[in-house]
Design a protein around this motif. Structure first.
Motif, PDB file in Angstrom:
ATOM      1  N   HIS A  80     113.072 147.576  42.543  1.00  0.00           N
ATOM      2  CA  HIS A  80     114.412 147.671  43.116  1.00  0.00           C
ATOM      3  C   HIS A  80     114.467 148.576  44.342  1.00  0.00           C
ATOM      4  O   HIS A  80     115.063 148.204  45.351  1.00  0.00           O
ATOM      5  N   TYR A  81     113.874 149.767  44.248  1.00  0.00           N
ATOM      6  CA  TYR A  81     113.920 150.683  45.386  1.00  0.00           C
ATOM      7  C   TYR A  81     112.757 150.461  46.349  1.00  0.00           C
ATOM      8  O   TYR A  81     112.933 150.601  47.568  1.00  0.00           O
ATOM      9  N   GLY A  82     111.587 150.127  45.827  1.00  0.00           N
ATOM     10  CA  GLY A  82     110.428 149.880  46.685  1.00  0.00           C
ATOM     11  C   GLY A  82     110.659 148.781  47.716  1.00  0.00           C
ATOM     12  O   GLY A  82     110.374 148.967  48.908  1.00  0.00           O
ATOM     13  N   PRO A  83     111.202 147.616  47.297  1.00  0.00           N
ATOM     14  CA  PRO A  83     111.434 146.532  48.267  1.00  0.00           C
ATOM     15  C   PRO A  83     112.418 146.872  49.377  1.00  0.00           C
ATOM     16  O   PRO A  83     112.464 146.169  50.387  1.00  0.00           O
ATOM     17  N   LEU A  84     113.217 147.936  49.204  1.00  0.00           N
ATOM     18  CA  LEU A  84     114.157 148.317  50.259  1.00  0.00           C
ATOM     19  C   LEU A  84     113.438 148.673  51.555  1.00  0.00           C
ATOM     20  O   LEU A  84     114.001 148.547  52.650  1.00  0.00           O
ATOM     21  N   TYR A  85     112.181 149.099  51.437  1.00  0.00           N
ATOM     22  CA  TYR A  85     111.392 149.419  52.629  1.00  0.00           C
ATOM     23  C   TYR A  85     111.219 148.185  53.514  1.00  0.00           C
ATOM     24  O   TYR A  85     111.172 148.283  54.743  1.00  0.00           O
ATOM     25  N   GLY A  86     111.155 147.004  52.888  1.00  0.00           N
ATOM     26  CA  GLY A  86     110.943 145.777  53.648  1.00  0.00           C
ATOM     27  C   GLY A  86     112.190 145.240  54.333  1.00  0.00           C
ATOM     28  O   GLY A  86     112.113 144.263  55.081  1.00  0.00           O
ATOM     29  N   LEU A  87     113.354 145.885  54.100  1.00  0.00           N
ATOM     30  CA  LEU A  87     114.589 145.402  54.734  1.00  0.00           C
ATOM     31  C   LEU A  87     114.542 145.518  56.253  1.00  0.00           C
ATOM     32  O   LEU A  87     115.314 144.857  56.952  1.00  0.00           O
TER      33      LEU A  87
END
Length: 320
Positions: free
Chosen positions: A49-56
């Motif tokens: 949930h929080y890790g993929p936010l880097y790819g935004l």
């Protein structure tokens, strides 16, 4: 004069522990088993949930896998503007809102009504049979469910057999745009009715039975009891679930639609999530699809915050 003043006692003050590493270590030694139990949940949210936010950030870049996140060219809001100006924008927003609203209008109150009606059944054996029959569709996989829907809606399917029985004309429903929304909403209600009613049945079981007994003594019928006791007691649960539902208003599930739709019914079936799938997975346009998905998430976040605020003002019931 208050009791404390009468007795001469000083009012008690709340004590708060300082946030220090010493206190943290002490709490860890005292509750280390609870800490270890919650670690998998924390790790799950961090990774998925929080890790993929880097790819935004690729929503604001012309992302190329060979160049990576940092090497790709920064384009700002270009992809958002392209989406707003695209031919499909109005169609996607219209279809997403209509399908979500139909699901909300017809699908949200259905489990509430069903739970209230089921609670009125006094024959235990019959009640269990009804519960089992309504719960079963939820455990059918989406792929199998969509296969059944395709079979039922064919020109020689069960639904058309009934239509022909009353003099209607046979038609392959999933080839006609005007039927898709009804098929989607009705099949969703059938699949989730029993399962979604569980939380309402649990809330009803917690209502004080003495209230019903008092209402019976006062001459209230079962309908009056449901309107004056059951529904008001369910109100907090209904409001919380409604707020959560509003937070996913623009998140129409893509899996079921992808398994049902085809190019002939894109006019009424194509929604934001399916468009993101086509552009991101099939066309490999990662930046554009990320921008559309981010726009969708922002709308959902705004809706849940606004609904929560309105609910806290009107009913004093909210998530936070």
């Amino acid at each position: 004069m208050s009791t404390q003043q009468a007795s001469g006692a000083m009012p008690m003050k709340k004590s708060y522990r300082k946030f220090t590493w010493r206190n943290i270590k002490k709490d860890f030694r005292q509750n280390y088993m609870l800490t270890f139990m919650i670690l998998p949940i924390v790790a799950f949210y961090i990774i998925f949930h929080y890790g993929p936010l880097y790819g935004l950030q690729i929503a604001f870049k012309d992302y190329r896998p060979s160049l990576g996140y940092w090497g790709s060219e920064w384009v700002g809001f270009k992809h958002f503007i392209d989406f707003f100006q695209s031919f499909y924008f109005v169609r996607l927003i219209r279809n997403t809102i209509l399908i979500s609203l139909y699901t909300l209008i017809f699908g949200f109150p259905a489990p509430i009504i069903f739970a209230i009606l089921l609670n009125e059944i006094k024959v235990t054996g019959y009640k269990k049979i009804v519960q089992t029959l309504t719960y079963l569709p939820y455990f059918i996989s989406t792929v199998v469910m969509c296969g059944m829907i395709r079979q039922f809606t064919r020109s020689d399917g069960v639904i058309n057999d009934f239509i022909a029985m009353f003099g209607g004309q046979r038609v392959t429903m999933l080839q006609e745009p005007q039927y898709f929304r009804s098929i989607y909403v009705i099949s969703g209600m059938w699949q989730q009715l029993g399962y979604n009613s569980i939380i309402y049945l649990a809330a009803i079981s917690g209502i004080d039975q003495e209230m019903y007994e008092a209402a019976t003594i006062d001459g209230a019928g079962r309908f009056q009891q449901a309107m004056s006791i059951t529904i008001p007691s369910l109100a907090p649960t209904i409001i919380i679930l409604f707020i959560l539902r509003m937070g996913s208003l623009f998140s129409v599930g893509s899996d079921k639609i992808i398994l049902l739709y085809n190019s002939s019914i894109y006019e009424t079936s194509d929604v934001i999530s399916t468009y993101v799938y086509r552009r991101g997975i099939l066309d490999a346009d990662y930046s554009f699809s990320s921008a559309v998905g981010l726009f969708n998430s922002i709308i959902n976040f705004t809706l849940i915050m606004v609904t929560n605020k309105i609910s806290s003002i009107v009913s004093e019931t909210s998530l936070f």
